[in-house]
Motif scaffolding. Structure first.
Motif, PDB file in Angstrom:
ATOM      1  N   TYR A 244       0.826  -1.205   0.000  1.00 27.89           N
ATOM      2  CA  TYR A 244       0.000   0.000   0.000  1.00 27.89           C
ATOM      3  C   TYR A 244       0.865   1.261   0.000  1.00 27.89           C
ATOM      4  O   TYR A 244       0.552   2.254  -0.684  1.00 27.89           O
ATOM      5  CB  TYR A 244      -0.929   0.007   1.219  1.00 27.89           C
ATOM      6  CG  TYR A 244      -1.808  -1.222   1.321  1.00 27.89           C
ATOM      7  CD1 TYR A 244      -2.209  -1.918   0.187  1.00 27.89           C
ATOM      8  CD2 TYR A 244      -2.224  -1.703   2.558  1.00 27.89           C
ATOM      9  CE1 TYR A 244      -3.001  -3.050   0.285  1.00 27.89           C
ATOM     10  CE2 TYR A 244      -3.020  -2.840   2.660  1.00 27.89           C
ATOM     11  CZ  TYR A 244      -3.399  -3.507   1.520  1.00 27.89           C
ATOM     12  OH  TYR A 244      -4.180  -4.628   1.617  1.00 27.89           O
ATOM     13  N   VAL A 277      -6.537   1.236  -2.564  1.00 24.32           N
ATOM     14  CA  VAL A 277      -5.934   0.672  -1.348  1.00 24.32           C
ATOM     15  C   VAL A 277      -7.003   0.074  -0.433  1.00 24.32           C
ATOM     16  O   VAL A 277      -6.850  -1.048   0.064  1.00 24.32           O
ATOM     17  CB  VAL A 277      -5.128   1.755  -0.600  1.00 24.32           C
ATOM     18  CG1 VAL A 277      -4.725   1.267   0.782  1.00 24.32           C
ATOM     19  CG2 VAL A 277      -3.884   2.133  -1.392  1.00 24.32           C
ATOM     20  N   THR A 278      -8.076   0.808  -0.204  1.00 25.22           N
ATOM     21  CA  THR A 278      -9.119   0.300   0.693  1.00 25.22           C
ATOM     22  C   THR A 278      -9.845  -0.902   0.082  1.00 25.22           C
ATOM     23  O   THR A 278     -10.205  -1.841   0.803  1.00 25.22           O
ATOM     24  CB  THR A 278     -10.132   1.402   1.041  1.00 25.22           C
ATOM     25  OG1 THR A 278     -10.631   1.988  -0.172  1.00 25.22           O
ATOM     26  CG2 THR A 278      -9.486   2.490   1.877  1.00 25.22           C
ATOM     27  N   ALA A 281      -7.462  -3.784   0.505  1.00 25.17           N
ATOM     28  CA  ALA A 281      -7.445  -4.220   1.901  1.00 25.17           C
ATOM     29  C   ALA A 281      -8.735  -4.937   2.273  1.00 25.17           C
ATOM     30  O   ALA A 281      -8.721  -5.920   3.036  1.00 25.17           O
ATOM     31  CB  ALA A 281      -7.234  -3.016   2.816  1.00 25.17           C
ATOM     32  N   VAL A 314      -3.438  -0.407   6.455  1.00 26.76           N
ATOM     33  CA  VAL A 314      -4.101   0.660   5.693  1.00 26.76           C
ATOM     34  C   VAL A 314      -3.982   1.997   6.422  1.00 26.76           C
ATOM     35  O   VAL A 314      -3.679   3.033   5.811  1.00 26.76           O
ATOM     36  CB  VAL A 314      -5.586   0.308   5.455  1.00 26.76           C
ATOM     37  CG1 VAL A 314      -6.321   1.494   4.846  1.00 26.76           C
ATOM     38  CG2 VAL A 314      -5.694  -0.894   4.542  1.00 26.76           C
TER      39      VAL A 314
END
Length: 707
Positions: A244, A277-278, A281, A314
């Protein structure tokens, strides 16, 4: 933020930096404290509802003070064992009675049928912890007083000691090797001094926070941790944090070259990378939480612990890293400082060449890569997941393994690991007769009141139940032994009114194997469904997510095919732990789809203005370097698990490391871009991007042909 006061542009990153420094300083030490709340209880690796697990609980009542057996085996040096040696063995261990850590008098020494070996059992306290090696050494020294013999210690206590020794490197060695590998790769790839250090610190802070949260929950019994879960947590957090962070740092560099202002660049970088990224994740965290559907306690434990680690990764990547990048600006990339000229760059020449190859022959590229993956996947059925034999649990030569092999050469294969039968006392004779008549059972002995051990005397009755220990002809970890346990269960279950249960090591292996197969049929569809829904929400399309899930699943099967060849022919494994395929699937599919998320989220962004063909090529060129770096880093991070000399972790390390590289270099770089270009705008169905004329004006010739 361009119109904000100067002090306001600095106060937020400074505040975030101070918060994370506080987290690192106060919570960082918890990364080395998880062993304090970890448990390696045998029940953690067993199915909750299995018959063998019920026996494990029921047998405790027959052991008085609960104990873990250490099986001492003597072998005569080239001659038959004498009566004097047998008596000396009994006396040597008898002197241990009453010593700290020994719960009951050791059993008398018994000579093997071939007359070349002697064995006896020493019951040890189950909660010795770090004192276990010292107690075993005391037993060994006592046993060495028998003249003319060689001594080994087998059984659960010796295996537990070797496991503790293997896991001893988790707190320091494993994390050190993983961080060292990441740092070296980042220094070589980015040729920057500060950026790799910042990314490593971001990962360390995330790991400290995750370990502190897990420690607090484990101390309260909300989650459980063992050495295996602890090791995977460390690797998972370091690998995910680095991935990330690389995406955010690459986007910050790109925005900094365009905008010039570091605060604006950081805000834009976070805003434009946060979705990918989220989403990435979420696939990993929810995929791990799907393990809660498992009936294996150890699998269920990894789910919430791993998800906590991903959330912390994250948070660190989207708060600590941008704050440091704002404060450092272009200096973070020194000596390769980005300038205005980088804004016009079209990506590294290697990725321009890859994009050109795909653009010229997209169908040839995706067909050829698909054929390669299908061929490799054809070997996947050869991967055996029936369990790891006792002599392969440890990668190196563990003392308990050698002793167990010696025991098996001179005594019935199941010696030291009998099948345990629990039945109603008023049907004990019938159950014993049924067990003795079972093909593959060498002997059946009731546990007596004398110390709670098998031997002469009346059977010990506890709450109307008795315990019988059935020694098997075959080695306890063999397929023949598992077949014997199945027959034994059928026989004793058929005794009216006995309410008999069969457990023990072999039964536990069999039940774990059966449960793992059940878990795969339940969890695999759940994980695929979770990933598909996240991709649909992120890409606002149905067809592209379906294609991405299909390619990632094909990559997993291809990885299993390669693993089957490597494990058997290069590493010498005759099989894998029953849970390895499931762990490999969850990690590889959830983590592997990350790179497709990174790529396709950028492709969709570019497609909005450039059209599908140019959007795919632009997305591939701009993300190629950072995603490949992230894949190499993640592969190296999981490969670090190989420093723990356990077959299970070595197998997981190879599957994830190789699978991530295959996904990064073949699936994400060639198969997916070529497939999307060949399909054209229709790939975005049913979103507006699938309609003619969407994007940057008229469609290109290749898109028109595809449509």
């Amino acid at each position: 933020m361009r119109n904000a006061p100067r002090w306001a542009r600095w106060i937020v990153p400074l505040a975030l930096l101070l918060v994370w420094l506080g987290i690192g300083g106060t919570l960082g030490p918890y990364a080395g404290k998880l062993r304090e709340v970890a448990t390696n209880d045998q029940a953690a690796f067993l199915p909750r509802s299995a018959e063998s697990t019920k026996v494990l609980e029921a047998r405790k009542a027959f052991e008085g003070a609960q104990s873990v057996p250490a099986v001492v085996v003597w072998t005569s040096n080239g001659a038959r064992v004498t009566v004097g040696q047998q008596e000396a063995a009994t006396r040597a261990l008898g002197d241990l009675a009453g010593r700290p850590g020994i719960t009951a008098p050791p059993s008398p020494a018994v000579v093997s049928g071939d007359g070349l070996a002697v064995q006896a059992v020493v019951p040890l306290a189950p909660d010795l912890g770090e004192e276990l090696p010292a107690v075993l050494e005391e037993v060994r020294q006592a046993a060495q007083r028998v003249p003319g013999t060689s001594v080994g210690i087998a059984g659960p206590a010796a295996t537990q000691a070797d496991l503790s020794d293997a896991f001893a490197g988790i707190d320091g060695l494993l994390v050190g090797v993983a961080l060292g590998a990441v740092l070296l790769i980042l220094l070589l790839v980015y040729r920057s001094v500060l950026l790799p250090l910042v990314i490593i610190i971001s990962a360390v802070f995330a790991l400290g926070l995750a370990c502190a949260v897990v420690y607090a929950l484990a101390a309260r019994g909300a989650v459980r941790v063992d050495g295996q879960v602890q090791g995977i947590l460390s690797i998972l957090v370091i690998g995910a944090s680095t991935d990330y962070a690389l995406l955010v740092a690459a986007r910050f560099r790109e925005e900094l070259a365009v905008r010039g202002d570091r605060a604006d660049a950081a805000l834009a970088a976070v805003r434009r990378s946060a979705g990918a990224v989220t989403a990435s994740a979420a696939t990993v965290a929810l995929g791990l939480l799907a393990l809660l559907a498992s009936d294996l306690t150890n699998n269920r434990a990894l789910g919430p612990v791993g998800a906590i680690g991903i959330v912390c990764a994250v948070l660190s990547s989207l708060t600590f890293l941008p704050a440091v990048l704002v404060l450092l600006g272009r200096t973070a990339y020194w000596p390769a400082v980005p300038g205005p000229a980088d804004a016009a760059a079209e990506g590294h020449r290697v990725w321009r060449r890859v994009a050109g190859l795909i653009d010229r022959s997209p169908r040839r590229v995706w067909v050829s890569t698909s054929v390669l993956l299908v061929v490799l996947a054809g070997f996947s059925p050869a991967l055996s997941s029936k369990g790891v034999p006792l002599d392969e649990i440890f990668v190196n030569d563990a003392p308990s393994v050698g002793a167990q092999q010696t025991l098996a050469r001179h005594f019935p294969g199941g010696s030291g690991n009998p099948a345990v039968v629990i039945a109603n006392a008023d049907r004990a004779a019938e159950v014993r007769a049924a067990a003795e008549s079972t093909d593959g059972v060498a002997a059946v002995v009731p546990v007596t009141a004398g110390g709670g051990r098998p031997g002469a005397g009346a059977p010990l009755v506890v709450d109307g139940r008795v315990r019988l220990d059935a020694t098997l002809d075959a080695a306890a970890d063999s397929d023949d032994a598992k077949g014997t346990v199945q027959r034994l269960r059928e026989r004793v279950h058929a005794v009216p009114g006995a309410d008999a249960l069969v457990g023990g090591y072999t039964a536990q292996q069999f039940d774990t194997q059966q449960t793992s197969a059940r878990d795969r049929t339940v969890i695999v569809p759940v994980v695929l469904g979770i990933i598909l829904l996240i991709l649909i929400a992120l890409l606002r399309s149905v067809l592209v997510p379906v294609l991405l899930v299909a390619t990632v699943a094909l990559n997993f099967l291809a990885t299993l095919g390669v693993s089957a060849l490597v494990f058997e022919n290069l590493l010498g494994f005759s099989g894998t732990d029953a849970s390895v395929p499931l762990y490999g699937f969850v990690f590889l599919v959830a983590l592997g789809v990350d790179y497709n998320i990174f790529l396709m989220s950028r492709v969709r962004e570019e497609t909005l203005t450039l059209g599908t063909r140019e959007g795919v090529l632009r997305g591939l060129v701009t993300t190629g370097g950072v995603i490949t770096s992230a894949g190499v880093v993640l592969a190296a991070t999981f490969a670090a698990l190989m420093v723990i000399p356990l077959a299970f972790l070595v197998q997981i390390a190879f599957i994830v490391a190789f699978g991530v590289l295959l996904d990064t270099l073949v699936v994400r770089s060639l198969l997916v871009p070529a497939l999307i270009i060949d399909i054209g705008p229709r790939a975005w169905w049913p979103s507006a991007l699938a309609r003619p004329g969407t994007g940057a004006g008229p469609r290109t010739a290749s898109e028109a042909r595809a449509g």
